[in-house]
Design a protein around this motif. Structure first.
Motif, PDB file in Angstrom:
ATOM      1  N   THR A 134       0.847  -1.203   0.000  1.00  0.00           N
ATOM      2  CA  THR A 134       0.000   0.000   0.000  1.00  0.00           C
ATOM      3  C   THR A 134       0.879   1.248   0.000  1.00  0.00           C
ATOM      4  O   THR A 134       0.632   2.197  -0.750  1.00  0.00           O
ATOM      5  CB  THR A 134      -0.925   0.015   1.228  1.00  0.00           C
ATOM      6  N   MET A 154       2.293   1.789  -3.373  1.00  0.00           N
ATOM      7  CA  MET A 154       1.288   2.272  -4.336  1.00  0.00           C
ATOM      8  C   MET A 154       1.011   3.748  -4.115  1.00  0.00           C
ATOM      9  O   MET A 154       0.810   4.501  -5.072  1.00  0.00           O
ATOM     10  CB  MET A 154       0.007   1.438  -4.238  1.00  0.00           C
ATOM     11  N   ILE A 193      -0.497   6.657  -8.252  1.00  0.00           N
ATOM     12  CA  ILE A 193      -1.382   6.208  -9.334  1.00  0.00           C
ATOM     13  C   ILE A 193      -2.757   6.821  -9.066  1.00  0.00           C
ATOM     14  O   ILE A 193      -3.214   6.794  -7.926  1.00  0.00           O
ATOM     15  CB  ILE A 193      -1.486   4.669  -9.340  1.00  0.00           C
ATOM     16  N   TRP A 240      -6.344   7.560  -8.141  1.00  0.00           N
ATOM     17  CA  TRP A 240      -7.207   6.766  -7.283  1.00  0.00           C
ATOM     18  C   TRP A 240      -8.276   6.030  -8.085  1.00  0.00           C
ATOM     19  O   TRP A 240      -8.505   4.835  -7.916  1.00  0.00           O
ATOM     20  CB  TRP A 240      -7.822   7.712  -6.255  1.00  0.00           C
ATOM     21  N   ARG A 277      -8.291   5.163 -11.119  1.00  0.00           N
ATOM     22  CA  ARG A 277      -7.716   4.125 -11.964  1.00  0.00           C
ATOM     23  C   ARG A 277      -7.513   2.853 -11.143  1.00  0.00           C
ATOM     24  O   ARG A 277      -7.770   1.741 -11.605  1.00  0.00           O
ATOM     25  CB  ARG A 277      -6.375   4.640 -12.496  1.00  0.00           C
ATOM     26  N   THR A 278      -7.036   3.041  -9.910  1.00  0.00           N
ATOM     27  CA  THR A 278      -6.815   1.899  -9.030  1.00  0.00           C
ATOM     28  C   THR A 278      -8.142   1.195  -8.748  1.00  0.00           C
ATOM     29  O   THR A 278      -8.232  -0.036  -8.839  1.00  0.00           O
ATOM     30  CB  THR A 278      -6.197   2.383  -7.705  1.00  0.00           C
ATOM     31  N   PHE A 287      -9.403  -0.742 -11.653  1.00  0.00           N
ATOM     32  CA  PHE A 287      -8.637  -1.962 -11.898  1.00  0.00           C
ATOM     33  C   PHE A 287      -9.017  -3.053 -10.906  1.00  0.00           C
ATOM     34  O   PHE A 287      -9.199  -4.211 -11.279  1.00  0.00           O
ATOM     35  CB  PHE A 287      -7.136  -1.658 -11.790  1.00  0.00           C
ATOM     36  N   PHE A 288      -9.148  -2.680  -9.623  1.00  0.00           N
ATOM     37  CA  PHE A 288      -9.326  -3.702  -8.597  1.00  0.00           C
ATOM     38  C   PHE A 288     -10.765  -4.175  -8.435  1.00  0.00           C
ATOM     39  O   PHE A 288     -11.002  -5.247  -7.903  1.00  0.00           O
ATOM     40  CB  PHE A 288      -8.807  -3.204  -7.246  1.00  0.00           C
ATOM     41  N   ALA A 320      -1.812  -6.842  -6.888  1.00  0.00           N
ATOM     42  CA  ALA A 320      -1.363  -5.475  -6.592  1.00  0.00           C
ATOM     43  C   ALA A 320       0.081  -5.276  -7.057  1.00  0.00           C
ATOM     44  O   ALA A 320       0.418  -4.226  -7.608  1.00  0.00           O
ATOM     45  CB  ALA A 320      -1.486  -5.192  -5.102  1.00  0.00           C
ATOM     46  N   PHE A 357       0.020  -4.859 -10.749  1.00  0.00           N
ATOM     47  CA  PHE A 357      -0.575  -3.555 -11.083  1.00  0.00           C
ATOM     48  C   PHE A 357       0.453  -2.438 -10.896  1.00  0.00           C
ATOM     49  O   PHE A 357       0.645  -1.588 -11.756  1.00  0.00           O
ATOM     50  CB  PHE A 357      -1.797  -3.331 -10.191  1.00  0.00           C
ATOM     51  N   LEU A 358       1.133  -2.474  -9.746  1.00  0.00           N
ATOM     52  CA  LEU A 358       2.142  -1.460  -9.429  1.00  0.00           C
ATOM     53  C   LEU A 358       3.233  -1.454 -10.508  1.00  0.00           C
ATOM     54  O   LEU A 358       3.653  -0.407 -10.985  1.00  0.00           O
ATOM     55  CB  LEU A 358       2.746  -1.796  -8.068  1.00  0.00           C
ATOM     56  N   GLU A 418       1.824  -0.223 -13.954  1.00  0.00           N
ATOM     57  CA  GLU A 418       1.427   1.182 -13.943  1.00  0.00           C
ATOM     58  C   GLU A 418       2.630   2.115 -13.966  1.00  0.00           C
ATOM     59  O   GLU A 418       2.521   3.271 -14.341  1.00  0.00           O
ATOM     60  CB  GLU A 418       0.582   1.492 -12.702  1.00  0.00           C
TER      61      GLU A 418
END
Lengths: 270, 564
Positions: B353, B356, B361, B363, B365-366, B369-370, B420, B423-424, B427
């Protein structure tokens, strides 16, 4: 630029072979603008894919940019001369930014890194995407993505660009942009094969080829096609408005010094 | 069905998309909704069909809330709204969702298919995925009208169709209008739709620029040009013909223009013809100067500004050598996979967290994605807690076990952490560095005859298309919702829903893969040739520092998971 004689292509479907191209002959000269049209499934896409070596004809002869495409080596080489811009703006970006996307096609060209960067910069400028060089491609509009695809062709210094229904998924603004870009390139000497189903785009091309069920039904002057071939009616096309007005004026005996195809032509005629 | 919008507002990512929309659409009319891309047109269509809720204001259908099945929407791409194994099932799904009893369904299906010109006996058993483009559009309309809605909303119904298919679809919609159905059609194709429309709404920058009779737009082209739109060709030509005294009035369609022109006694043409125009012109583009819309509209401008902001915020992460990021991801993945207890997992969660947040990134968008993962994992978690044998809590025939819940919860958390990490990584790393680093890392495998360049390209392109796949999934969900069930939250991932989504999603992904492979080939990709990389790997001191931190963190996590 393109010389196809009695070109045939068929796909295997189980035991049967489905003919897609049934003896196509077409010549396209360097520097020409030719429009190609026909209903969905008539074989247009297959035909143009043979022109840059993506599909291999089953019969007939085909040379493109002076290369005989029956030889496998030439099918790779021809891609330096003839490039395609595809219909779906989403399905042809390989890099995640415009910069990376253009770089991808240049990687195998044996250029120095400096020459490559200069080339990328040049073509980004040509298509008006310099300010988006590092943007995530997902944030580009459909029109911008198509311009990026053109930039990728330009980077390869290609002599001919085949536009495969590139405007069909764009809004009017995007459509205008890509047409203007194509016209500019054509005026600078690029040979253009413009595949479309839009009547107004056909009307604006000097020469039109019409395909149906794997054959070429018509290939020639656009005025003859719309005013005397009878083909548009036979195919159930709603001709471009300027053409329909021209036909009416002609029928009424209005002495037309030139048969109008576009709105500008009509303006001149009146 | 009468539709009234009162002071409707809507925003997306805190950007206002619609501001103060007021509309009153009469029952039984065909309304054209137009506007340049980004004018709020598509959002308004979704609000009208009840697939999104306004942030403020109300939308009343016949003076109240819409009953289930009373509004249907057809989206632009048929590929993202067909699900079933046969045409019959495609229609039956929506009817079942809307609670139509079984025995009544067949008659409704037959009649809906007949109305769109796909006879049941010929099409009922066929696969929707194998129909032609025009037939797919018709099927989507049939699925939308099968439940006899009072309002049908369509987004760009003719886009991408060949002239014949577009013409007959237009006929079909005109027929539906005559049968009394209320239609709202979002379109750019004013040449086709304005002549058959009763009313028109022109959107500009999220507000209603014009709302009223469609004929006004033909008579006064300035209404359209004021919103950045080009008037239809018949209107532009009519304008010019009238200027030359060849028409008495402005036409409201090409047919009326031709009819009026045919009746007109034509005056003698000007004597001296301009010689230049006799030659075949080089390409000439349509549109008179005075009627052409101003070039460059609002669309895209604001997003460009945000792009630049986020890009500069993510710089420190992007400056890192991609190899160090690969190392972090691989070690992080191994560490997370080795965790069996809550403490190390919580520690890793905290760490990820923090990372991230530091990558800044956006918010939204996150969340976007999730969201699908969260709901799916929540469902899996509940599933792992179900038991028949030794339940701690009983719920009818089944029970929930605490141990199962704990085990499932830990597994779900582990999965989420892996997602995650990926993703990190994606991104903060664009395709080229990702690919270069991977190719560098797997280069030794070349000796084993593995085509490392192909593999690194495949991985980087696939990762790049994960957001695209999630986007298509969202479109499919929306289309399912429009068939009646307004599933929210976990209900969107019941086994039945997932089963319906999987086939069209696979078809979309395979189609995309095929097109991309063609594009790669078309660009002259040749893995056997020497290549010039556009991105150069260069290891700096900061990368060494970050590598040490990664090793330390991985060792710490490993130790904690070992001794807890």
């Amino acid at each position: 630029m393109i010389r196809a004689e009695q070109l045939t292509l068929s796909y295997r479907d189980g035991q049967r072979r489905l003919p897609v191209l049934k003896g196509i002959s077409i010549h396209i000269n360097r520097g020409e603008w030719v429009a190609l049209t026909g209903a969905n499934g008539c074989g247009k896409s297959s035909l143009i894919r043979t022109f840059n070596g993506l599909k291999i004809p089953t019969g007939g002869s085909l040379s493109a940019a002076g290369l005989d495409l029956r030889s496998p080596g030439n099918r790779t080489a021809v891609k330096q001369h003839i490039q395609l811009v595809f219909q779906n703006p989403e399905a042809q970006t390989i890099g995640s930014t415009p910069f990376e996307d253009i770089a991808f096609g240049l990687e195998n060209r044996g250029l120095s890194r400096e020459a490559m960067l200069a080339q990328i910069e040049k073509v980004l400028h040509q298509v008006g995407l310099t300010h988006k060089a590092e943007a995530d491609v997902a944030t580009l509009s459909g029109g911008e993505r198509q311009r990026l695809a053109v930039a990728c062709c330009l980077a390869l210094e290609t002599e001919m660009i085949i536009f495969d229904e590139v405007t069909s998924m764009l809004d009017p603004a995007g459509r205008r942009d890509i047409l203007e870009l194509a016209r500019k390139l054509w005026e600078q000497g690029t040979t253009v094969l413009w595949v479309t189903q839009r009547m107004e785009e056909l009307a604006e091309s000097p020469r039109v080829a019409v395909m149906s069920q794997g054959k070429i039904l018509y290939d020639g002057d656009t005025r003859t096609l719309f005013y005397s071939s009878g083909l548009p009616d036979a195919l159930g096309w709603p001709s471009a408005p300027a053409v329909r007005i021209g036909q009416l004026l002609q029928a009424k005996g209005w002495p037309l010094h030139s048969l109008p195809l576009t709105e500008k032509d009509l303006e001149a005629v009146l | 069905m009468r539709i009234q919008a009162n002071h409707v507002f809507f925003s997306y990512d805190r950007l206002p998309v619609l501001t103060d929309i007021n509309l009153d659409i009469r029952e039984g009319t065909l309304t054209v909704l137009c506007g340049v891309t980004g004018s709020g047109k598509s959002t308004l269509l979704r609000l009208l069909s009840g697939l999104a809720e306004p942030a403020a204001g109300t939308i009343l259908l016949d003076g109240g809330q819409a009953a289930a099945g009373n509004v249907s929407m057809v989206f632009q791409q048929p590929e993202t709204q067909l699900f079933a194994g046969s045409v019959h099932q495609e229609l039956e799904y929506g009817l079942a969702e809307r609670g139509v009893p079984g025995p009544q369904r067949l008659e409704l299906i037959r009649s809906a298919l007949a109305r769109v010109g796909l006879p049941y006996d010929e099409f009922g058993g066929r696969s929707p995925f194998l129909l032609s483009g025009g037939e797919k559009r018709r099927l989507c309309i049939a699925a939308a009208i099968a439940s006899l809605p009072g309002l049908l909303v369509l987004d760009e119904p003719t886009a991408g169709l060949d002239p014949q298919a577009a013409g007959s679809l237009l006929e079909l919609l005109h027929g539906l209008r005559r049968s009394g159905l209320t239609l709202v059609i979002g379109t750019h194709d004013l040449d086709s739709f304005l002549p058959i429309a009763d009313e028109a709404i022109v959107m500009s920058q999220g507000a209603v620029h014009y709302s009223g009779p469609a004929s006004t737009l033909s008579a006064d082209p300035l209404v359209l040009t004021g919103a950045g739109l080009e008037p239809p060709a018949y209107s532009r030509l009519g304008h010019r013909l009238r200027q030359r005294g060849l028409l008495a009035e402005l036409p409201d369609s090409l047919d009326s223009l031709l009819a009026a022109l045919a009746e007109q006694p034509l005056p003698a043409p000007p004597e001296e013809a301009p010689p230049a125009s006799v030659q075949i012109p080089r390409l000439s583009w349509s549109g008179g100067e005075n009627l052409l819309p101003a070039k460059g509209n609002m669309a895209g401008r604001s997003s460009a500004a945000t792009d630049i902001q986020t890009a500069s915020a993510r710089k420190p992460w992007q400056r890192l050598d991609p190899r160090v990021k690969w190392l972090g991801m691989v070690l992080g993945t191994l560490a997370v996979l080795g965790m069996q207890a809550l403490l190390p997992l919580l520690l890793a969660s905290g760490l990820i967290t923090g990372l991230m947040l530091s990558a800044r990134i956006p918010w939204q968008r996150t969340i976007r994605f999730f969201r699908p993962f969260l709901l799916m994992f929540l469902f899996l978690w509940l599933l792992s807690a179900l038991t028949w044998s030794s339940p701690d809590y009983k719920l009818g025939p089944v029970g929930l076990s605490l141990a199962g819940m704990e085990r499932g919860g830990l597994n779900v958390l582990r999965f989420l952490l892996l997602v995650a990490l990926g993703f990190l990584f994606t991104e903060t790393t664009t395709g080229a560095p990702l690919r270069e680093a991977l190719e560098w890392g797997i280069a030794p495998l070349k000796k084993l005859g593995i085509r490392t360049r192909n593999w690194s390209l495949a991985v980087s392109v696939t990762l790049q298309f994960v957001p695209w796949i999630l986007d298509k999934l969202a479109q499919l969900q929306l289309a399912l919702n429009s068939r009646g069930r307004k599933a929210r939250g976990m209900a969107r991932y019941t086994p039945r829903q997932v089963a319906l989504l999987i086939v069209p999603l696979l078809i979309l992904v395979i189609g995309m893969g095929d097109e991309l492979a063609t594009a790669v080939e078309s660009r002259g990709y040749d893995p056997t040739k020497e290549r010039t990389p556009a991105y150069l790997l260069s290891w700096q001191n900061r990368d060494t520092l970050v590598m040490l931190c990664i090793l330390l963190a991985a060792a710490l996590l490993w130790t904690v998971s070992r001794f807890s």
